[in-house]
Design a protein around this motif. Structure first.
Motif, PDB file in Angstrom:
ATOM      1  N   PRO A 106     -23.199   6.630 -24.279  1.00  0.00           N
ATOM      2  CA  PRO A 106     -22.268   7.580 -24.906  1.00  0.00           C
ATOM      3  C   PRO A 106     -21.792   7.078 -26.264  1.00  0.00           C
ATOM      4  O   PRO A 106     -21.815   5.879 -26.545  1.00  0.00           O
ATOM      5  N   LYS A 107     -21.355   8.008 -27.095  1.00  0.00           N
ATOM      6  CA  LYS A 107     -20.747   7.637 -28.367  1.00  0.00           C
ATOM      7  C   LYS A 107     -19.246   7.398 -28.201  1.00  0.00           C
ATOM      8  O   LYS A 107     -18.623   6.731 -29.026  1.00  0.00           O
ATOM      9  N   GLN A 108     -18.687   7.975 -27.131  1.00  0.00           N
ATOM     10  CA  GLN A 108     -17.254   7.829 -26.893  1.00  0.00           C
ATOM     11  C   GLN A 108     -16.989   7.779 -25.397  1.00  0.00           C
ATOM     12  O   GLN A 108     -17.649   8.468 -24.613  1.00  0.00           O
ATOM     13  N   VAL A 109     -16.021   6.959 -25.010  1.00  0.00           N
ATOM     14  CA  VAL A 109     -15.610   6.902 -23.612  1.00  0.00           C
ATOM     15  C   VAL A 109     -14.106   7.147 -23.535  1.00  0.00           C
ATOM     16  O   VAL A 109     -13.321   6.549 -24.272  1.00  0.00           O
ATOM     17  N   PHE A 110     -13.724   8.074 -22.678  1.00  0.00           N
ATOM     18  CA  PHE A 110     -12.319   8.335 -22.389  1.00  0.00           C
ATOM     19  C   PHE A 110     -12.005   7.658 -21.055  1.00  0.00           C
ATOM     20  O   PHE A 110     -12.634   7.972 -20.039  1.00  0.00           O
ATOM     21  N   ILE A 111     -11.057   6.746 -21.059  1.00  0.00           N
ATOM     22  CA  ILE A 111     -10.718   6.004 -19.841  1.00  0.00           C
ATOM     23  C   ILE A 111      -9.423   6.553 -19.256  1.00  0.00           C
ATOM     24  O   ILE A 111      -8.381   6.543 -19.912  1.00  0.00           O
ATOM     25  N   GLN A 112      -9.516   7.032 -18.032  1.00  0.00           N
ATOM     26  CA  GLN A 112      -8.359   7.619 -17.355  1.00  0.00           C
ATOM     27  C   GLN A 112      -8.206   6.955 -15.985  1.00  0.00           C
ATOM     28  O   GLN A 112      -8.728   7.415 -14.973  1.00  0.00           O
ATOM     29  N   LEU A 113      -7.486   5.861 -15.981  1.00  0.00           N
ATOM     30  CA  LEU A 113      -7.241   5.093 -14.761  1.00  0.00           C
ATOM     31  C   LEU A 113      -5.741   4.854 -14.611  1.00  0.00           C
ATOM     32  O   LEU A 113      -4.974   5.115 -15.534  1.00  0.00           O
ATOM     33  N   GLY A 114      -5.346   4.358 -13.455  1.00  0.00           N
ATOM     34  CA  GLY A 114      -3.946   3.988 -13.281  1.00  0.00           C
ATOM     35  C   GLY A 114      -3.294   4.544 -12.034  1.00  0.00           C
ATOM     36  O   GLY A 114      -2.412   3.911 -11.449  1.00  0.00           O
ATOM     37  N   SER A 115      -3.711   5.722 -11.599  1.00  0.00           N
ATOM     38  CA  SER A 115      -3.089   6.326 -10.416  1.00  0.00           C
ATOM     39  C   SER A 115      -3.249   5.452  -9.180  1.00  0.00           C
ATOM     40  O   SER A 115      -2.370   5.428  -8.304  1.00  0.00           O
ATOM     41  N   ASP A 116      -4.370   4.739  -9.115  1.00  0.00           N
ATOM     42  CA  ASP A 116      -4.598   3.827  -7.988  1.00  0.00           C
ATOM     43  C   ASP A 116      -4.134   2.411  -8.306  1.00  0.00           C
ATOM     44  O   ASP A 116      -3.744   1.666  -7.399  1.00  0.00           O
ATOM     45  N   ASP A 117      -4.161   2.035  -9.588  1.00  0.00           N
ATOM     46  CA  ASP A 117      -3.673   0.703  -9.981  1.00  0.00           C
ATOM     47  C   ASP A 117      -2.199   0.535  -9.622  1.00  0.00           C
ATOM     48  O   ASP A 117      -1.759  -0.553  -9.227  1.00  0.00           O
ATOM     49  N   ILE A 118      -1.441   1.613  -9.776  1.00  0.00           N
ATOM     50  CA  ILE A 118      -0.007   1.579  -9.476  1.00  0.00           C
ATOM     51  C   ILE A 118       0.248   1.209  -8.019  1.00  0.00           C
ATOM     52  O   ILE A 118       1.250   0.570  -7.693  1.00  0.00           O
ATOM     53  N   LEU A 119      -0.677   1.580  -7.156  1.00  0.00           N
ATOM     54  CA  LEU A 119      -0.509   1.362  -5.717  1.00  0.00           C
ATOM     55  C   LEU A 119      -1.173   0.077  -5.231  1.00  0.00           C
ATOM     56  O   LEU A 119      -1.156  -0.212  -4.032  1.00  0.00           O
ATOM     57  N   TRP A 120      -1.750  -0.686  -6.167  1.00  0.00           N
ATOM     58  CA  TRP A 120      -2.495  -1.880  -5.759  1.00  0.00           C
ATOM     59  C   TRP A 120      -1.548  -2.917  -5.142  1.00  0.00           C
ATOM     60  O   TRP A 120      -0.488  -3.219  -5.693  1.00  0.00           O
ATOM     61  N   PRO A 121      -1.924  -3.483  -3.988  1.00  0.00           N
ATOM     62  CA  PRO A 121      -1.038  -4.425  -3.280  1.00  0.00           C
ATOM     63  C   PRO A 121      -1.017  -5.815  -3.913  1.00  0.00           C
ATOM     64  O   PRO A 121      -1.685  -6.747  -3.455  1.00  0.00           O
ATOM     65  N   THR A 122      -0.267  -5.947  -4.970  1.00  0.00           N
ATOM     66  CA  THR A 122      -0.095  -7.239  -5.633  1.00  0.00           C
ATOM     67  C   THR A 122       1.351  -7.345  -6.104  1.00  0.00           C
ATOM     68  O   THR A 122       2.063  -6.338  -6.169  1.00  0.00           O
ATOM     69  N   ASP A 123       1.790  -8.550  -6.429  1.00  0.00           N
ATOM     70  CA  ASP A 123       3.191  -8.752  -6.801  1.00  0.00           C
ATOM     71  C   ASP A 123       3.579  -7.976  -8.057  1.00  0.00           C
ATOM     72  O   ASP A 123       4.701  -7.479  -8.169  1.00  0.00           O
ATOM     73  N   ASP A 124       2.645  -7.885  -9.008  1.00  0.00           N
ATOM     74  CA  ASP A 124       2.934  -7.209 -10.280  1.00  0.00           C
ATOM     75  C   ASP A 124       1.759  -6.295 -10.644  1.00  0.00           C
ATOM     76  O   ASP A 124       0.904  -6.664 -11.451  1.00  0.00           O
TER      77      ASP A 124
END
Length: 227
Positions: A106-124
């Protein structure tokens, strides 16, 4: 003319009149229905035409993300070749998609992540996600030096969804961190918040995912950012 002939002639004339009246009514009914049919055809053509415009506009782009992003191809708004996403995808898991992204060139990539990162079981979760986001950006640049990278904000959820999962309250903090990361890494950044100003009925039943209308609005916003 005798009486029987008069009766026969009267019946014959009456039949002709009734037949003509029936034909006239049928023609009137057909003419009344016809515009509705034509209008429906135009609506379908407009919808198909709009999708085609989206597909042409984002022909050289790939949307990398989670199940929110996956809706672009699920709802047939974009072709599957332009969407590299899946349920449960985090910035860390997206690192595994680099090779596939490279294959698509691709010439461009749109990255749309975070909805699952927010729920990741880690301290921070926030710091953990941003570190992996930075790795993701670096690896993409290493493999595709000429590519344009644009980060998209995490989409908001409904109040009902927050009641069920309070960690969604951190979405504003996550988006602020994404904006800062985009500035530090010198990549594009688009806030999707304007999409939600005039419409609250774009959500699916879970209050997290979206109906097709959302994706049309998102692409209308992003088409100005296509390089």
């Amino acid at each position: 003319m005798d009486m029987r002939k008069k009766i026969t002639l009267t019946i014959l004339m009456g039949s002709i009149v009734l037949s003509l009246a029936a034909c006239g009514n049928q023609s009137a009914d057909q003419s009344a229905v016809q515009p509705v049919s034509q209008a429906q055809g135009r609506e379908g053509a407009a919808s198909g035409s709009t999708v085609k415009v989206y597909q042409q506009t984002f022909e050289n782009s790939v949307f990398l993300g989670d199940s929110i992003t996956e809706g672009l191809s699920f709802h047939d708004v974009l072709d599957e070749k332009n969407v590299l996403a899946g349920a449960g995808k985090t910035a860390e898991f997206a690192l595994e998609d680099i090779e596939e992204l490279v294959k698509r060139k691709p010439k461009q990539v749109f990255i749309q992540l975070g909805s699952d990162d927010i729920l990741w079981p880690t301290d921070d979760p926030l710091t953990y996600a941003m570190n992996n986001y930075a790795k993701l950006i670096g690896m993409i640049r290493d493999k595709l030096p000429e590519i344009q990278i644009t980060l998209l904000t995490v989409t908001p959820v409904t109040e009902e969804a927050i009641k069920k999962e309070p960690r969604y309250n951190t979405i504003p903090d996550f988006n602020l961190a994404l904006e800062n990361l985009a500035g530090n890494e010198q990549v594009g950044f688009v806030d999707l918040a304007p999409i939600f100003k005039d419409s609250a009925d774009m959500y699916d039943s879970d209050g997290i995912h979206f109906k097709p209308e959302f994706y049309a609005r998102m692409l209308d916003l992003l088409k100005e950012h296509v390089k």
